[in-house]
Design a protein around this motif. Structure first.
Motif, PDB file in Angstrom:
ATOM      1  N   VAL A   1       0.966  -1.244  -0.064  1.00 28.97           N
ATOM      2  CA  VAL A   1       0.159  -0.013   0.171  1.00 28.97           C
ATOM      3  C   VAL A   1       0.885   1.349   0.082  1.00 28.97           C
ATOM      4  O   VAL A   1       1.950   1.257   0.443  1.00 28.97           O
ATOM      5  N   PHE A   2       0.516   2.168  -0.856  1.00 35.13           N
ATOM      6  CA  PHE A   2       1.106   3.539  -0.751  1.00 35.13           C
ATOM      7  C   PHE A   2       0.487   4.479   0.264  1.00 35.13           C
ATOM      8  O   PHE A   2      -0.785   4.300   0.595  1.00 35.13           O
ATOM      9  N   VAL A   3       1.266   5.176   1.060  1.00 39.77           N
ATOM     10  CA  VAL A   3       0.669   6.139   2.007  1.00 39.77           C
ATOM     11  C   VAL A   3       1.105   7.499   1.638  1.00 39.77           C
ATOM     12  O   VAL A   3       2.604   7.483   1.724  1.00 39.77           O
ATOM     13  N   PRO A   4       0.556   8.393   1.434  1.00 41.93           N
ATOM     14  CA  PRO A   4       0.883   9.668   1.017  1.00 41.93           C
ATOM     15  C   PRO A   4       1.250  10.601   2.186  1.00 41.93           C
ATOM     16  O   PRO A   4       0.721  10.086   3.248  1.00 41.93           O
TER      17      PRO A   4
ATOM     18  N   ALA B   1      -8.203   4.009   7.511  1.00 42.23           N
ATOM     19  CA  ALA B   1      -7.338   5.273   7.748  1.00 42.23           C
ATOM     20  C   ALA B   1      -6.650   5.242   8.833  1.00 42.23           C
ATOM     21  O   ALA B   1      -5.401   5.776   8.757  1.00 42.23           O
ATOM     22  N   SER B   2      -7.307   4.872   9.744  1.00 40.03           N
ATOM     23  CA  SER B   2      -6.450   4.896  11.271  1.00 40.03           C
ATOM     24  C   SER B   2      -5.208   3.900  11.295  1.00 40.03           C
ATOM     25  O   SER B   2      -4.320   4.101  11.744  1.00 40.03           O
ATOM     26  N   ALA B   3      -5.466   2.664  10.550  1.00 39.67           N
ATOM     27  CA  ALA B   3      -4.344   1.859  10.633  1.00 39.67           C
ATOM     28  C   ALA B   3      -3.271   2.241   9.714  1.00 39.67           C
ATOM     29  O   ALA B   3      -1.929   1.971  10.103  1.00 39.67           O
ATOM     30  N   LEU B   4      -3.612   2.823   8.612  1.00 39.06           N
ATOM     31  CA  LEU B   4      -2.637   3.507   7.820  1.00 39.06           C
ATOM     32  C   LEU B   4      -1.866   4.613   8.660  1.00 39.06           C
ATOM     33  O   LEU B   4      -0.511   4.813   8.609  1.00 39.06           O
ATOM     34  N   GLN B   5      -2.426   5.260   9.372  1.00 37.30           N
ATOM     35  CA  GLN B   5      -2.010   6.342  10.016  1.00 37.30           C
ATOM     36  C   GLN B   5      -0.889   5.799  11.062  1.00 37.30           C
ATOM     37  O   GLN B   5       0.279   6.034  11.190  1.00 37.30           O
ATOM     38  N   ALA B   6      -1.250   4.621  11.801  1.00 35.43           N
ATOM     39  CA  ALA B   6      -0.481   4.147  12.646  1.00 35.43           C
ATOM     40  C   ALA B   6       0.596   3.521  12.179  1.00 35.43           C
ATOM     41  O   ALA B   6       1.834   3.624  12.708  1.00 35.43           O
ATOM     42  N   LEU B   7       0.496   2.785  10.845  1.00 29.86           N
ATOM     43  CA  LEU B   7       1.712   2.277  10.094  1.00 29.86           C
ATOM     44  C   LEU B   7       2.784   3.235   9.960  1.00 29.86           C
ATOM     45  O   LEU B   7       3.924   3.224   9.922  1.00 29.86           O
ATOM     46  N   ARG B   8       2.308   4.409   9.548  1.00 32.63           N
ATOM     47  CA  ARG B   8       3.059   5.609   8.791  1.00 32.63           C
ATOM     48  C   ARG B   8       4.084   6.054  10.279  1.00 32.63           C
ATOM     49  O   ARG B   8       5.159   6.561  10.165  1.00 32.63           O
ATOM     50  N   GLU B   9       3.280   6.247  11.267  1.00 33.92           N
ATOM     51  CA  GLU B   9       4.005   6.470  12.680  1.00 33.92           C
ATOM     52  C   GLU B   9       4.715   5.589  13.446  1.00 33.92           C
ATOM     53  O   GLU B   9       5.499   6.311  14.330  1.00 33.92           O
TER      54      GLU B   9
ATOM     55  N   GLU C   1     -11.456  -6.995   8.414  1.00 36.20           N
ATOM     56  CA  GLU C   1     -12.137  -8.382   8.294  1.00 36.20           C
ATOM     57  C   GLU C   1     -12.683  -8.093   6.869  1.00 36.20           C
ATOM     58  O   GLU C   1     -13.026  -9.221   6.103  1.00 36.20           O
ATOM     59  N   LEU C   2     -12.771  -6.856   6.261  1.00 38.09           N
ATOM     60  CA  LEU C   2     -13.401  -6.865   4.766  1.00 38.09           C
ATOM     61  C   LEU C   2     -12.138  -6.658   4.027  1.00 38.09           C
ATOM     62  O   LEU C   2     -12.278  -6.575   2.561  1.00 38.09           O
ATOM     63  N   GLY C   3     -10.805  -6.866   4.433  1.00 38.00           N
ATOM     64  CA  GLY C   3      -9.834  -6.589   3.449  1.00 38.00           C
ATOM     65  C   GLY C   3      -9.340  -5.301   3.270  1.00 38.00           C
ATOM     66  O   GLY C   3      -8.593  -4.843   2.372  1.00 38.00           O
ATOM     67  N   LYS C   4     -10.221  -4.236   3.759  1.00 36.76           N
ATOM     68  CA  LYS C   4      -9.811  -2.879   3.711  1.00 36.76           C
ATOM     69  C   LYS C   4      -8.821  -2.475   4.616  1.00 36.76           C
ATOM     70  O   LYS C   4      -8.561  -2.922   5.588  1.00 36.76           O
ATOM     71  N   LEU C   5      -7.975  -1.443   4.342  1.00 37.62           N
ATOM     72  CA  LEU C   5      -7.151  -0.943   5.254  1.00 37.62           C
ATOM     73  C   LEU C   5      -7.599   0.466   5.670  1.00 37.62           C
ATOM     74  O   LEU C   5      -7.516   1.504   4.942  1.00 37.62           O
TER      75      LEU C   5
END
Lengths: 436, 99
Positions: free
Chosen positions: A364-367, A426-434, A420-424
């Motif tokens: 996944v790309f995170v801007p 926004a909060s999970a992406l934010q956590a990844l980024r930080e 569970e739906l296979g989606k990412l």
């Protein structure tokens, strides 16, 4: 009878373009365009690869006179030129030194000293094709008719108070192949009381020298990125009547700092490649945008349609609140579009390219934050790819996505935090980024 | 979490002391996630090498101006050559620096 709009709606001796040490009038521009038009080989399309702004303008006008459609692309890579030729068979390239790759090249000559009568051009003539990144990877094509471009010029002149009694001079830092640069630094002088600087204007030192070389009223047409560079350089500039910014939102603090430092007015243009400039605001006056005179906004099925003379209706990518007085506020992006360096891409499209790389199981790309104008604010890619090292992934992406969106960091993870739906979320992406 | 750099693989060649200093400035100014020593003196800085672009060029010009008192201009005929690689940039900055 078909409606005709003059190539230039200015007095014959009005200055349109300014090269270092040389001012070009409407009549001289018309002559340069006519001469080049007469020598162009027959072709349906002409890719305008000129880096010099005046060469670009002459190339565009010559193609227009000959009925050749200008293809505007910033990307001069061999891959991109090959792709252009495949999609637009018979295309030639107009250049001022750049390699034209597989396209038969025509060199735009330096300005001459002739004068010519200003020609008229049918309003419905297809003038240019511009490109945006599609979500599937292949660029989307948007048609620009001459009448639509000319009408928008008139709107632009009104929006920025241009007055024939005191013509403005535009110093633009944006390439002419970008819709914003095309409109404000190539087209605007043809129909509004201004001239455009055609020398270099990229680094702060260039911009300072350019502004010193041109007469008042000076208008600097730029981007938040370059405005930030100018501000951090604490550059002293000649008197500036106005700064115009576009391509990304300008934050109020930066606009205030610029207004204070150079005793000027900072305005922004809102637009999109598909429709061009459609509204403006003075940043420090508030969040409300005033549509250009001939632009109508209309809500339909949850979308906001832009109606402009001579152009197809366009649904905005943004959520917009229409105000009773006709102005509007932006409420955020509707789609998965990410903007960087004046380019747009679909996140879904970028993620698809990432997933297609050999050895990448998930990615996944995170801007970066939208209001981060530092050069370092680039894409990060998070990948599940035990068998593929970062340089290999980067090499695979290069050539498949616009270089500005190439990830500056590629972070390997054991798995992506999909729900569970296979989606990412926004909060999970934010956590990844930080994560450290 | 295993963070790798998204840049050229490390093939370490010898950097001169000034190239080391400039490499440090590049890495710091552009927040690159590589060590300065990994910048090959003769590998391209832009495009396929280190992968920098015009947005980086602007940031780098600012950092060079701040650090060495030297302003880069795009009407300099040698601009492309100056930015070709670390060695070329270092030569230019070392010759024209004012501090």
């Amino acid at each position: 009878m078909q409606q005709s709009i003059p190539l230039v709606d200015r007095p014959a001796d009005a200055v349109l373009f300014r090269l270092p040490g040389r001012a070009i009038t409407a009549a001289e521009f018309a002559a340069d365009a006519r001469q080049l038009a007469d020598t162009l080989p027959g072709a349906p399309y002409a890719a305008n690869l000129c880096t010099g702004r005046y060469a670009f303008a002459v190339g565009f006008a010559a193609a227009l006179l000959r009925g050749q459609v200008s293809l505007l692309t910033n990307d001069r890579s061999p891959d991109r030129l090959r792709d252009l030729l495949a999609r637009f068979p018979g295309a030639i390239a107009l250049a001022d030194g750049a390699d034209t790759g597989p396209l038969p090249g025509v060199t735009v000559p330096p300005p001459g000293n002739e004068r010519a009568r200003i020609p008229g051009i049918p309003a419905d003539r297809l003038a240019a094709l511009v490109f945006t990144s599609g979500s599937t990877g292949a660029p989307l094509v948007h048609a620009k008719r001459w009448g639509a471009l000319a009408e928008r010029n008139r709107d632009g002149g009104v929006a920025f108070g241009m007055d024939a009694a005191q013509p403005a001079t535009i110093v633009g830092t944006v390439p002419p192949q970008h819709m914003y640069g095309f409109e404000t630094t190539v087209l605007l002088p043809m129909h509004a009381a201004c001239s455009a600087w055609c020398g270099p204007a990229f680094y702060p030192a260039d911009i300072r020298a350019a502004l010193a070389a041109v007469p008042e009223d000076r208008l600097l047409v730029t981007t938040p990125l370059q405005l930030r560079a100018l501000l951090s350089d604490a550059t002293e500039l000649p008197a500036l009547a106005r700064i115009i910014s576009a391509t990304a939102p300008l934050d109020n603090a930066m606009a205030e700092a610029a207004e204070r430092q150079w005793s000027t007015i900072v305005s922004e243009i809102f637009g999109a490649t598909e429709v061009g400039s459609i509204a403006s605001r003075r940043t420090t006056d508030g969040a409300e945008w005033t549509p250009y005179a001939q632009i109508r906004l209309r809500a339909r099925d949850g979308e906001l349609l832009v109606e402009a003379p001579g152009a197809d209706d366009h649904a905005l990518d943004d959520f917009v609140e229409l105000l009773p007085d006709g102005r509007f506020r932006l409420l955020g992006r509707r789609s998965d579009v990410v903007k960087m360096g004046g380019r747009r891409a679909s996140l879904a499209g970028l993620n698809r390219e990432l997933a297609a790389v050999d050895g990448v199981e998930d990615g996944v790309f995170v801007p970066p934050d939208a209001d981060d104008h530092r050069a370092a604010a680039r894409m990060t890619a998070f990948v599940v790819a035990p068998g593929a090292a970062a340089p290999a992934i980067l090499a695979a992406l290069r050539g498949r996505i616009d270089p500005v969106f190439l990830p500056r960091r590629i972070v390997h993870v054991d798995r992506l935090p999909r729900n569970e739906l296979g989606k990412l979320p926004a909060s999970a992406l934010q956590a990844l980024r930080e994560a450290p | 979490m295993n963070i790798e750099t998204a840049t050229h693989p490390a093939e370490i060649a010898m950097q001169s002391p000034f190239e080391q200093e400039l490499a440090m400035l590049i890495v710091t100014a552009l927040h690159l996630e590589i060590s300065p020593a990994e910048i090959e003196p003769v590998a391209p800085l832009f495009g396929d090498g280190l992968g920098l672009d015009s947005i980086d060029a602007l940031e780098l010009a600012l950092a060079i101006s701040r650090e060495f008192g030297l302003e880069l201009k795009s009407d300099d005929d040698r601009n492309r050559a100056i930015f070709a690689n670390l060695r070329a940039l270092a030569d230019h900055v070392e010759t024209h620096r004012t501090k």
